[in-house]
Motif scaffolding. Structure first.
Motif, short mmCIF file in Angstrom:
data_model
loop_
_atom_site.label_atom_id
_atom_site.label_comp_id
_atom_site.label_asym_id
_atom_site.label_seq_id
_atom_site.Cartn_x
_atom_site.Cartn_y
_atom_site.Cartn_z
N GLN A 34 0.97 -1.17 0.16
CA GLN A 34 0.56 0.31 -0.13
C GLN A 34 0.71 1.09 -0.17
O GLN A 34 0.38 1.98 -0.63
CB GLN A 34 -1.05 0.20 1.24
N ARG A 35 1.97 1.55 0.22
CA ARG A 35 2.58 2.26 0.61
C ARG A 35 3.49 2.88 -0.62
O ARG A 35 3.60 4.07 -1.33
CB ARG A 35 4.09 1.89 1.42
N CYS A 36 3.75 1.31 -1.84
CA CYS A 36 4.30 1.96 -3.26
C CYS A 36 2.58 2.42 -3.88
O CYS A 36 3.35 3.54 -4.95
CB CYS A 36 4.64 0.04 -3.52
N ALA A 37 1.75 1.60 -3.72
CA ALA A 37 0.09 2.90 -4.37
C ALA A 37 0.24 3.76 -4.31
O ALA A 37 -0.03 4.07 -5.13
CB ALA A 37 -0.50 1.48 -3.58
N ILE A 38 0.49 4.15 -2.88
CA ILE A 38 -0.09 5.68 -2.46
C ILE A 38 1.30 6.42 -2.60
O ILE A 38 0.91 7.13 -3.35
CB ILE A 38 0.67 6.24 -0.91
#
Length: 407
Positions: free
Chosen positions: A210-214
């Motif tokens: 999710q960090r990468c997606a954000i």
């Protein structure tokens, strides 16, 4: 030397046929052109034919066409066979130096072997070595990680532009850090919480994915996020979009999805009201209501001009302007042609957020395989400096949502 492909085998082989020089018959070229526009063929087959014709047109030097001429027809007559397309293709193979003839048609393989004396086999497509997820995961010892941090311009892991590198410690597998390859160097991912006044909440990534997606949502012009139900893909994309609107980076979010009935469920039929009423009465309305809290909040944001709903069926002629974010949700339910139509409406200064699950949530055979618009976009766009993609593997909604993956 080389292989000879009939029409059925070439449709399966696609780009893998070009691994070495090969032969085809002009009859196959004619059959492919017919398949492209035939009303009796499936959407998937027509897409494969279009893709193959494009490859053949772009890579003319990598194969040889045997023209259906008097020599080919004489070869058919020599074996006392009728002038059918299959027999013309087999006769064409006899006039080449090919070592093997590929066909998916059992009858054709039998005739090719027993009548024409050819070495016939069915073509088995080799699976891709790696499914693109938008990130690579590596385990690093302390010393190796220290060396990596001193050489962030060294793309030793072969990442594509905007592909992520998730680094884990070698002892406890804790996440050391996540990086994005910009094309020139690795940079740490976006590490701030997103807050949206419109959604009344702030969001903190639950895992490294999710960090990468954000990070992609905040830094890339176009971001695709895939994942199973409950992985957070829609919440992340919508929160990021509304954060950018609330902080005056963009004026509004244009939201659209293809209103397809859930697989195996009968649609309600005609719904009264305006276009917005119809869209809010379907799956799109349920998605927005669940994220914003209630329908009244969604309608208020529409009235304020912060949200605009787009009917995909009437998107020709529309434009996503420089000050807008296009959010395409449930994008697993679009064909390649539909994806082209809507994405071609986007101006150069706009942002595009897309979410969907093309692996397990397509609701019609029209959106399966190579004709799935989301899947095809990811394959075609990966590595482009404007594009980012992240697949979210973990389910966070509830344990019940996790259990449903066992069904």
């Amino acid at each position: 030397m080389g292989a000879f492909y009939d029409t059925s085998a070439l449709l399966i082989a696609q780009e893998q046929a070009f691994n070495e020089h090969f032969f085809i018959s002009s009859v196959t070229a004619a059959e492919l052109e017919h398949i492209k526009t035939s009303d009796s063929k499936s959407g998937e087959l027509k897409y494969q034919a279009r893709k193959l014709v494009r490859l053949l047109d772009e890579r003319k030097e990598e194969y040889t066409v045997v023209v259906d001429d008097t020599a080919v027809r004489a070869e058919v007559d020599k074996h006392f066979m009728p002038l059918s397309n299959d027999n013309l293709i087999l006769a064409s193979a006899c006039l080449t130096s090919c070592e093997i003839v590929y066909s998916q048609d059992l009858c054709m393989r039998l005739i090719g072997t027993q009548v024409f004396g050819l070495n016939m086999q069915s073509f088995e497509r080799v699976a891709d070595d790696e499914v693109y997820t938008g990130y690579k995961q590596v385990v690093m010892a302390e010393s190796e990680y220290a060396t990596f941090l001193n050489q962030l311009d060294d793309n030793r892991f072969g990442c594509l532009t905007n592909e992520y590198l998730i680094c884990y410690a070698d002892i406890d597998m804790e996440v050391r850090e996540c990086f994005r390859w910009t094309g020139e160097e690795f940079v740490p991912v976006y590490n701030k919480q997103l807050r949206s006044v419109s959604m009344g909440d702030k969001i903190k990534p639950k895992d490294e994915f999710q960090r990468c997606a954000i990070d992609s949502l905040m830094n890339n012009t176009v971001t695709f996020i895939s994942g199973k139900t409950g992985s957070g893909k829609t919440l992340l994309a919508l929160t990021a979009a509304m954060h950018l609107v609330d902080t005056y980076k963009y004026d509004r979010v244009v939201i659209a999805s293809n209103p397809v009935a859930v697989r195996g469920v009968q649609a309600l039929g005609y719904l009264p009201g305006t276009v917005n009423d119809k869209l809010l009465s379907g799956a799109l309305g349920n998605i927005l209501t669940s994220k914003f809290g209630d329908r009244m909040q969604v309608e208020m944001l529409i009235q304020q001009g912060k949200i605009r709903l787009l009917d995909l069926a009437a998107c020709r002629g529309s434009e996503i302007k420089d000050n807008e974010i296009l959010f395409l949700t449930e994008f697993e339910n679009v064909t390649v042609d539909m994806a082209k139509i809507i994405l071609s409406r986007v101006s150069s200064g706009a942002k595009v957020f897309v979410d969907g699950d093309f692996i397990s949530q397509t609701d019609s055979y029209l959106f399966t395989g190579g004709n799935n618009g989301m899947r095809r976009c990811i394959q075609a766009f990966k590595g482009d400096p404007l594009f980012g993609y992240v697949d979210l593997p973990n389910i966070w909604r509830s344990h019940i949502a996790e259990l449903t993956e066992k069904l």
